[in-house]
Enzyme design. Structure first.
Site, PDB file in Angstrom:
ATOM      1  N   ASP A 148     -25.549  94.811  -3.864  1.00 43.73           N
ATOM      2  CA  ASP A 148     -24.818  95.334  -5.022  1.00 43.73           C
ATOM      3  C   ASP A 148     -25.478  94.750  -6.268  1.00 43.73           C
ATOM      4  O   ASP A 148     -26.295  93.823  -6.180  1.00 43.73           O
ATOM      5  CB  ASP A 148     -23.337  94.913  -4.951  1.00 43.73           C
ATOM      6  CG  ASP A 148     -22.536  95.394  -6.166  1.00 43.73           C
ATOM      7  OD1 ASP A 148     -22.752  96.528  -6.634  1.00 43.73           O
ATOM      8  OD2 ASP A 148     -21.683  94.623  -6.667  1.00 43.73           O
ATOM      9  N   SER A 149     -25.073  95.254  -7.425  1.00 43.10           N
ATOM     10  CA  SER A 149     -25.577  94.693  -8.673  1.00 43.10           C
ATOM     11  C   SER A 149     -25.094  93.262  -8.879  1.00 43.10           C
ATOM     12  O   SER A 149     -25.710  92.508  -9.625  1.00 43.10           O
ATOM     13  CB  SER A 149     -25.096  95.560  -9.837  1.00 43.10           C
ATOM     14  OG  SER A 149     -23.684  95.608  -9.830  1.00 43.10           O
ATOM     15  N   HIS A 152     -16.593  96.659  -7.640  1.00 44.64           N
ATOM     16  CA  HIS A 152     -15.949  95.547  -8.356  1.00 44.64           C
ATOM     17  C   HIS A 152     -14.435  95.774  -8.508  1.00 44.64           C
ATOM     18  O   HIS A 152     -13.682  94.818  -8.691  1.00 44.64           O
ATOM     19  CB  HIS A 152     -16.531  95.396  -9.766  1.00 44.64           C
ATOM     20  CG  HIS A 152     -17.866  94.711  -9.813  1.00 44.64           C
ATOM     21  ND1 HIS A 152     -19.024  95.293  -9.353  1.00 44.64           N
ATOM     22  CD2 HIS A 152     -18.217  93.481 -10.270  1.00 44.64           C
ATOM     23  CE1 HIS A 152     -20.035  94.447  -9.538  1.00 44.64           C
ATOM     24  NE2 HIS A 152     -19.570  93.352 -10.091  1.00 44.64           N
ATOM     25  N   GLU A 156     -16.308  90.167 -12.700  1.00 44.58           N
ATOM     26  CA  GLU A 156     -17.348  89.125 -12.607  1.00 44.58           C
ATOM     27  C   GLU A 156     -16.844  87.795 -13.180  1.00 44.58           C
ATOM     28  O   GLU A 156     -17.254  86.730 -12.759  1.00 44.58           O
ATOM     29  CB  GLU A 156     -18.629  89.563 -13.333  1.00 44.58           C
ATOM     30  CG  GLU A 156     -19.386  90.703 -12.674  1.00 44.58           C
ATOM     31  CD  GLU A 156     -20.400  90.271 -11.588  1.00 44.58           C
ATOM     32  OE1 GLU A 156     -20.896  89.144 -11.638  1.00 44.58           O
ATOM     33  OE2 GLU A 156     -20.649  91.093 -10.691  1.00 44.58           O
ATOM     34  N   CYS A 182     -22.653  99.575  -3.571  1.00 41.96           N
ATOM     35  CA  CYS A 182     -22.560  99.822  -5.006  1.00 41.96           C
ATOM     36  C   CYS A 182     -22.468 101.329  -5.193  1.00 41.96           C
ATOM     37  O   CYS A 182     -23.339 102.077  -4.714  1.00 41.96           O
ATOM     38  CB  CYS A 182     -23.814  99.276  -5.695  1.00 41.96           C
ATOM     39  SG  CYS A 182     -23.880  99.633  -7.461  1.00 41.96           S
ATOM     40  N   CYS A 242     -15.954 101.960  -7.693  1.00 41.15           N
ATOM     41  CA  CYS A 242     -16.900 100.893  -8.039  1.00 41.15           C
ATOM     42  C   CYS A 242     -16.455  99.697  -7.225  1.00 41.15           C
ATOM     43  O   CYS A 242     -15.250  99.401  -7.163  1.00 41.15           O
ATOM     44  CB  CYS A 242     -16.825 100.580  -9.530  1.00 41.15           C
ATOM     45  SG  CYS A 242     -17.748  99.086  -9.998  1.00 41.15           S
TER      46      CYS A 242
END
Ligand code: DGL
Length: 278
Positions: free
Chosen positions: A12-13, A190, A157, A76, A188
């Site tokens: 993932d990013s 996240h 994050e 992702c 997403c």
């Protein structure tokens, strides 16, 4: 049955894909895994498709070279939306994305092909049209409305996942969804960290709608591909789980309990550079 002891690669990013890794580890407890969070280059969701494809190839080639992975999970949505074909052409191993399973989970949740479905995703995912397309391919005839919710990524994050700030952000994004949506897909990886505040805001604005996360459906796809291709790990070994980041192991360590469900120390997370050959 043939066996393959090589790990499953996941990237993932940043730390968001750990929510998918967690579902994979729960569904496939015998499989070794290696996860790469490209934390030096997060976010991907605001970048052009060409840049995301380049980053995705960098990450995938790194996992193949450093960890000899047998299957790649693109944890992702932004990458799954624009780079799956490029990855499949480039890699000698199967590649599983998260959008098709997310669309499937949404249709299963609403139970009707003509229900309104909302999607929250990054700007890149929304711009790609990947969710409405995946839903239509699965027979969805209702209205699919995708809304960009980029502020959720830094909130996740930062580990800032409850309280007034994320709830107000969620309420604001949800205003953009039609009143009759019956499901809202967390498009997403996240966003599942913010699922409780999103659900709270949704209960106010769209009381008939439920929140959908495709992580478990992604694990189902991975299991199927492993079985079809004879790639399962033997069940009598203790699998190892490696974590790579391109920046700040401390940050991932700090968020590991929330995202992965268990504490990981910074010393257990390897700081690496990705292959820049794409
Ligand atoms: N977690 C990623 C996704 O699923 C993207 C977050 C970002 O880098 O913008 O889309």
């Amino acid at each position: 049955m043939p066996h393959d002891q090589r790990p499953i690669g996941v990237f993932d990013s940043g730390v968001g894909g750990l929510t998918v890794l967690r579902a994979l580890q729960a569904a496939l407890p015998d499989e070794p895994t290696v996860y790469l969070g490209d934390t030096a280059r997060v976010p991907y969701g605001t970048r052009s498709a060409a840049t995301v494809v380049r980053y995705a190839l960098n990450n995938a080639r790194t996992l193949v070279k450093r960890a000899d992975i047998k299957l790649l999970v693109v944890a992702c949505n932004t990458v799954s939306a624009v780079a799956l074909d490029a990855l499949r052409q480039d890699l000698p191993i199967p590649v599983v994305g998260v959008i098709e399973p997310g669309a499937r989970a949404a249709l299963a949740a609403v139970g009707r092909v003509d229900a309104g479905i909302g999607v929250l995703g990054t700007a890149g995912t929304v711009r790609s049209g990947a969710y409405p397309r995946a839903l239509a391919q699965r027979g969805h005839t209702g209205v699919a409305t995708a809304v960009a919710a980029p502020l959720f990524v830094p909130l996740a994050e930062e580990g800032w996942t409850d309280g007034d700030v994320p709830r107000l952000v969620a309420a604001r994004y949800l205003q953009a969804l039609p009143a009759d949506v019956e499901a809202v897909v967390l498009g997403c990886t996240h966003y599942p960290l913010l699922a409780p505040v999103i659900a709270l805001a949704l209960a106010e604005s769209h009381p008939r709608a439920r929140v959908v996360d495709g992580a478990a459906a992604t694990a189902v796809d991975v299991t199927r591909v492993l079985d079809e291709q004879g790639l399962r790990a033997p069940s009598d070994t203790h699998p190892t789980h490696r974590l790579f980041v391109t920046d700040s192991p401390e940050q991932m360590a700090r968020l590991s309990r929330a995202f992965l469900g268990r504490e990981v120390s910074a010393a257990q997370i390897e700081l690496i550079d990705v292959e820049m050959t794409a």
